[in-house]
Design a protein around this motif. Structure first.
Motif, PDB file in Angstrom:
ATOM      1  N   LEU A 126      -1.439   0.574  -4.951  1.00 29.55           N
ATOM      2  CA  LEU A 126      -1.060  -0.247  -4.883  1.00 29.55           C
ATOM      3  C   LEU A 126      -0.656  -0.057  -5.412  1.00 29.55           C
ATOM      4  O   LEU A 126       0.080  -0.449  -6.807  1.00 29.55           O
ATOM      5  N   TYR A 162      -5.685  -2.460   0.190  1.00 27.86           N
ATOM      6  CA  TYR A 162      -5.045  -1.061   0.094  1.00 27.86           C
ATOM      7  C   TYR A 162      -4.913  -0.407   1.674  1.00 27.86           C
ATOM      8  O   TYR A 162      -5.680  -1.738   2.573  1.00 27.86           O
ATOM      9  N   TYR A 163      -3.555   0.071   1.832  1.00 27.69           N
ATOM     10  CA  TYR A 163      -3.179   0.573   2.896  1.00 27.69           C
ATOM     11  C   TYR A 163      -2.406   1.911   3.117  1.00 27.69           C
ATOM     12  O   TYR A 163      -2.070   2.319   2.162  1.00 27.69           O
ATOM     13  N   GLY A 167       0.246  -1.085  -0.648  1.00 29.11           N
ATOM     14  CA  GLY A 167       0.154   0.024  -0.240  1.00 29.11           C
ATOM     15  C   GLY A 167       1.114   0.965  -0.426  1.00 29.11           C
ATOM     16  O   GLY A 167       2.318   1.141   0.509  1.00 29.11           O
TER      17      GLY A 167
END
Length: 442
Positions: free
Chosen positions: A268, A434-435, A254
């Motif tokens: 990403l 996602y992060y 992410g």
């Protein structure tokens, strides 16, 4: 007598053949509703004298009501008849007559195990290309010039070619041809003519009337030349069996970018170069009915949405006079689960073929829900203030008026990528994570 207001409306619009039989079709309006076109289901019979008939009626506004105008006890009507002659019908399927097809013509990432079916959906039927008593095959040619053949059929009511896909090889260019040929070599039409007449001298299940002359012309050409190539196009297969396989085998990490001082969106990245998404996947093309083959959707299980965003914005929505109007709710949804945008310059890079390392290591789909959250929040908050500030009814809305937009916390945010075949059939799906690497974890 003052001003009188009238309006006209289309009463009837159709086309007839040389025997005064109505041709199957429909009337299509432009977006402004001021231009109508008759669209026939099948390609119009070639080299024939046809007739188009149009009639309109009139209405008058009387005390707010629209009433039909009548003359001599009958509805007032104007009509026009136009005689015209058609040109020659093509002895192949023009690419402009393809609504969508799979494999998609010229696509770079055909996933061979998304479906076992191949198909070509036509805009207008061309049933005259498929006389009875002949052999119809889809021929797949590989890069080494070897071929594999499978039978295909033409569905007249649906205006559609259907077949079972031959064995597609991974990561390889393929040519696909659709060929009509005689079952047995014959020297003239006499051996086939009776079968042709019996099959096509009457109308089909949808009421389409075929010209025996043009069907016989197609049959003659197949017999004379030994075959007729109805359509041919190329496509390249992916290095993966399915779309979900491709995503699942990527090592994703992410990252983020700033939309403004308060809002971030998520991207990403991959640890290495990967097989790029192609144009049919990203935006769609002429052979997918301009519908993208990949559909993205957020999975709203994160605490940022469930504990902060939903109570603040969407749990109480909508109420009378307080609705979102700054965006089309149907495009992204309420809440905006479809709020993904393509990464800047990705599509241009793919289209040009001049790839660069930074693009090759970034997935094209940007998670942009926080930006839409904020836009919805500001619009709804302003409307609440304007409606209730001077009404003395602020009590219910104090939670919104006294609030500030919540910052996106550090953490994981889920999404689903769905592969959708041309025509709407759903293929494989894969969840991605996602992060947001910065901020306070919640």
């Amino acid at each position: 007598e003052g001003i009188k207001t009238f309006r006209i409306f289309l009463d009837d619009f159709y086309v007839t053949d040389e025997h005064s039989n109505r041709i199957d079709g429909k009337v299509v309006w432009n977006t402004g509703k001021d231009e109508a076109t008759f669209v026939s289901k099948e390609i119009l019979p070639p080299d024939k004298q046809l007739k188009a008939y149009v009639s309109v009626k009139f209405e008058q506004n009387e005390n707010g009501n629209w009433n039909l105008v009548r003359q001599s006890g009958k509805d007032a009507r104007e009509t026009k008849t136009v005689h015209f002659k058609t040109g020659t019908a093509p002895d192949y399927i023009p690419f402009t007559n393809i609504e969508y097809c799979y494999p998609v013509a010229d696509q770079k990432n055909f996933y061979r195990k998304e479906t076992g079916k191949g198909y070509i959906q036509l805009k207008k039927g061309q049933g005259y290309l498929f006389p009875a008593g002949f052999n119809y095959e889809a021929v797949l040619k590989y890069a080494d010039k070897q071929t594999e053949k499978v039978a295909f059929s033409y569905d007249i009511p649906a205006s559609r070619i259907n077949y079972q896909l031959p064995a597609v090889r991974l990561n390889e260019q393929h040519d696909l041809s659709f060929i009509a040929s005689p079952f047995n070599v014959v020297n003239n039409l006499s051996e086939e003519k009776e079968k042709i007449s019996q099959s096509f001298e009457t109308q089909d299940e949808s009421g389409n009337v075929f010209s025996l002359d043009i069907i016989q012309q197609t049959a003659k050409k197949i017999i004379k030349e030994g075959h007729l190539e109805i359509l041919k196009y190329a496509f390249k297969s992916s290095a993966y069996d399915t779309f979900s396989d491709k995503i699942a085998k990527m090592k994703l990490s992410g990252s983020l970018r700033y939309e403004n001082s308060d809002v971030r969106s998520l991207v990403l990245k991959t640890d290495k170069n990967y097989e790029l998404f192609d144009e049919p996947e990203l935006t769609g093309c002429a052979y997918t009915a301009y519908q993208p083959l990949v559909s993205t959707c957020a999975i709203l299980s994160d605490k940022y949405y469930t504990e902060r965003i939903a109570p603040l914005i969407y749990n109480w929505y909508p109420v009378p006079q307080i609705t979102i109007q700054n965006r089309d709710e149907n495009l992204m949804g309420i809440p905006p689960v479809k709020a993904f945008v393509l990464y800047q310059n990705y599509l241009n890079t793919v289209s040009s073929g001049s790839y660069n390392a930074s693009i090759l290591k970034v997935l094209p789909y940007v998670y942009e829900l926080p930006l839409i959250y904020q836009q919805d929040y500001l619009e709804l908050k302003n409307k609440v203030v304007n409606l209730f500030l001077y009404s003395g009814s602020l009590g219910r809305w104090m939670f919104l008026i006294n609030s500030s937009f919540p910052f996106m916390p550090q953490g994981k945010y889920q999404a689903s990528f769905q592969y959708v075949l041309p025509g709407g059939e759903k293929g494989s799906t894969v969840n991605v994570e996602y992060y947001n690497p910065v901020g306070i974890e919640k």
